[in-house]
Design a protein around this motif. Structure first.
Motif, PDB file in Angstrom:
ATOM      1  N   ILE A  87       0.843  -1.196   0.000  1.00 15.71           N
ATOM      2  CA  ILE A  87       0.000   0.000   0.000  1.00 15.71           C
ATOM      3  C   ILE A  87       0.882   1.252   0.000  1.00 15.71           C
ATOM      4  O   ILE A  87       1.807   1.381   0.805  1.00 15.71           O
ATOM      5  CB  ILE A  87      -0.934  -0.005   1.222  1.00 15.71           C
ATOM      6  CG1 ILE A  87      -1.959  -1.137   1.082  1.00 15.71           C
ATOM      7  CG2 ILE A  87      -1.636   1.329   1.379  1.00 15.71           C
ATOM      8  CD1 ILE A  87      -2.839  -1.333   2.298  1.00 15.71           C
ATOM      9  N   ASP A  88       0.591   2.154  -0.939  1.00 16.02           N
ATOM     10  CA  ASP A  88       1.319   3.423  -1.001  1.00 16.02           C
ATOM     11  C   ASP A  88       0.327   4.557  -1.226  1.00 16.02           C
ATOM     12  O   ASP A  88      -0.894   4.347  -1.242  1.00 16.02           O
ATOM     13  CB  ASP A  88       2.396   3.387  -2.089  1.00 16.02           C
ATOM     14  CG  ASP A  88       1.835   3.125  -3.486  1.00 16.02           C
ATOM     15  OD1 ASP A  88       0.602   3.241  -3.664  1.00 16.02           O
ATOM     16  OD2 ASP A  88       2.618   2.801  -4.393  1.00 16.02           O
ATOM     17  N   LEU A  92      -3.789   4.359  -1.977  1.00 16.05           N
ATOM     18  CA  LEU A  92      -4.711   4.903  -0.981  1.00 16.05           C
ATOM     19  C   LEU A  92      -5.627   5.961  -1.586  1.00 16.05           C
ATOM     20  O   LEU A  92      -6.830   5.997  -1.297  1.00 16.05           O
ATOM     21  CB  LEU A  92      -3.927   5.516   0.183  1.00 16.05           C
ATOM     22  CG  LEU A  92      -3.255   4.521   1.139  1.00 16.05           C
ATOM     23  CD1 LEU A  92      -2.358   5.263   2.116  1.00 16.05           C
ATOM     24  CD2 LEU A  92      -4.297   3.705   1.900  1.00 16.05           C
ATOM     25  N   SER A 110      -7.944  -1.130   2.248  1.00 12.32           N
ATOM     26  CA  SER A 110      -6.581  -0.588   2.190  1.00 12.32           C
ATOM     27  C   SER A 110      -6.428   0.601   3.130  1.00 12.32           C
ATOM     28  O   SER A 110      -5.372   0.791   3.747  1.00 12.32           O
ATOM     29  CB  SER A 110      -6.224  -0.188   0.757  1.00 12.32           C
ATOM     30  OG  SER A 110      -7.197   0.685   0.225  1.00 12.32           O
ATOM     31  N   ASP A 114      -3.770   0.590   6.233  1.00 10.54           N
ATOM     32  CA  ASP A 114      -2.745   1.628   6.365  1.00 10.54           C
ATOM     33  C   ASP A 114      -2.793   2.277   7.745  1.00 10.54           C
ATOM     34  O   ASP A 114      -1.748   2.513   8.368  1.00 10.54           O
ATOM     35  CB  ASP A 114      -2.964   2.674   5.275  1.00 10.54           C
ATOM     36  CG  ASP A 114      -1.953   3.801   5.341  1.00 10.54           C
ATOM     37  OD1 ASP A 114      -0.764   3.555   5.069  1.00 10.54           O
ATOM     38  OD2 ASP A 114      -2.344   4.932   5.696  1.00 10.54           O
ATOM     39  N   ARG A 118       0.394   1.855  10.359  1.00 11.23           N
ATOM     40  CA  ARG A 118       1.161   3.022  10.807  1.00 11.23           C
ATOM     41  C   ARG A 118       1.288   3.045  12.326  1.00 11.23           C
ATOM     42  O   ARG A 118       2.337   3.411  12.876  1.00 11.23           O
ATOM     43  CB  ARG A 118       0.500   4.306  10.316  1.00 11.23           C
ATOM     44  CG  ARG A 118       0.671   4.551   8.828  1.00 11.23           C
ATOM     45  CD  ARG A 118      -0.040   5.831   8.393  1.00 11.23           C
ATOM     46  NE  ARG A 118       0.054   6.022   6.959  1.00 11.23           N
ATOM     47  CZ  ARG A 118       1.089   6.578   6.337  1.00 11.23           C
ATOM     48  NH1 ARG A 118       2.125   7.001   7.054  1.00 11.23           N
ATOM     49  NH2 ARG A 118       1.109   6.714   5.024  1.00 11.23           N
ATOM     50  N   ALA A 124       1.983  -2.763   5.064  1.00 12.48           N
ATOM     51  CA  ALA A 124       0.563  -2.823   4.719  1.00 12.48           C
ATOM     52  C   ALA A 124       0.408  -3.272   3.265  1.00 12.48           C
ATOM     53  O   ALA A 124       1.121  -2.787   2.377  1.00 12.48           O
ATOM     54  CB  ALA A 124      -0.094  -1.465   4.926  1.00 12.48           C
TER      55      ALA A 124
END
Length: 366
Positions: A87-88, A92, A110, A114, A118, A124
């Motif tokens: 996931i970036d 997102l 997602s 995330d 975090r 993630a």
């Protein structure tokens, strides 16, 4: 390897905590329908869903220390190849806005992954989200210029079922050819070859067999005439919400439908028979896609618990290849397994670009 999996649905959110192959916790958190209806968009539900999950984890005294990864269901993304995606920011953003135009709670997966990752400093991922599209080019072409086929299928469960069945044959998924079905609230029928889902039916767009809430494939000219004078949203809802069993019998509950059929309700009996007939036809068409070289026909999803359905499809389709039922679903296990393959180095994570996996051929671009 410790992995938390999060799978948001229309009225609930499933969570599961895994340590290697062992499931330490599995719960389905119900959400109040009135509260969900108060949100203007799917992504606006994020704080509410997160708080509900946090409350459950606290109630269960779930220990998230040492968490290696959090996996979300995924959704709202531009069509992509199958696999495990880290996931970036781009992923997102597309999930938050629903970049593919299909509003579904899965797109919260997602976003939730995330948020939790975090907090505990873990990686993630999303694994084989509903937006997986690996169609071969010839399967995309229709007889209308500018209209091309795409798919929305239960990719996560379809692929995991195929991976698991291949293992029972002593083979890898990439070395097999399967027709794989998910038969539940939606009915997905797909052809798998060399680790790719090369064809299938768009269950959001009105293709394939009917399902409890989906109309399935219908005659286009008759639908055009049916739509005249009706609200477009009302007509489109037949594809994924008000079609199938709901339209024909007034219920989306397959158990209720079969009980009514057994008690003599002719409409329910005919709807049940027609769905099974259409699934068999769809399996046959996917066998043709695989040129008759099929290592197995696999039936998953909630309705695969029905001995009647499984036996009738076996009677209809076993001449193609052995028919094996995997009742229920492996979605949570599949999400954890995808993350663990990346964490162990067995698989490289993929990067989501937001670029379409396919563009129309230039010979048909006006």
């Amino acid at each position: 390897m410790k992995v938390l999996a999060i799978n948001p649905g229309s009225t609930s959110t499933k969570i599961a905590l895994f340590e290697d192959d062992a499931c330490l916790l599995s719960r389905n958190v119900a959400h109040d329908a009135a509260q969900l209806a108060a949100f203007d968009t799917i992504s606006a539900q994020l704080p509410y869903r997160k708080q509900t999950i946090e409350a459950l984890l606290a109630e269960e005294n779930a220990d998230l220390s040492g968490l290696d990864a959090v996996v979300g269901r995924g959704g709202g993304l531009i069509a992509m190849e199958g696999g495990t995606y880290e996931i970036d920011a781009k992923l997102l953003e597309d999930a938050r806005t629903g970049a593919n135009g299909v509003a579904h709670p899965a797109q919260l997966g997602s976003l939730l992954a995330d948020e939790f990752a975090r907090e505990v400093v873990a990686r993630a991922f999303v694994v084989n989200p509903p937006d997986v599209d690996e169609l071969q080019e010839v399967a995309r072409i229709t007889g209308i210029r500018g209209v091309y086929r795409t798919v929305h299928l239960h990719a996560l469960n379809l692929k995991e079922t195929a991976i698991r069945h291949a293992a029972t044959l002593g083979k890898s998924y990439e070395d097999c050819r399967f027709v794989v079905c998910h038969i539940g609230g939606g009915v997905s029928v797909s052809a798998h070859r060399e680790g790719k889902m090369i064809d299938g039916f768009d269950i959001v767009g009105g293709e394939g067999p009917m399902a409890p809430t989906r109309c399935g494939s219908v005659p286009v000219a008759d639908v055009v005439r049916y739509a005249e004078g009706r609200d477009l949203g009302e007509v489109l809802s037949l594809c994924h919400k008000t079609g199938g069993f709901v339209s024909l019998t007034g219920t989306s509950d397959a158990i209720e439908l079969t009980e009514r059929a057994a008690a003599g309700d002719e409409a329910c009996r005919l709807a049940w028979d027609a769905m099974i007939y259409q699934i068999g036809k769809a399996i046959g068409s996917m066998a043709v896609v695989l040129e008759g070289q099929v290592d197995g026909i696999l039936l998953g999803g909630g309705m695969a618990h029905s001995e009647d359905l499984v036996q009738r499809l076996r009677d209809t389709c076993a001449w193609i290849a052995p028919v094996t039922a995997y009742p229920g679903e492996f979605e949570m296990e599949a999400m954890a397994a995808g993350a663990q393959r990346v964490l162990s180095g067995a698989e490289e994570p993929k990067r989501y670009t937001g670029d379409p996996v396919w563009n129309p051929p230039t010979c048909w671009i006006d």
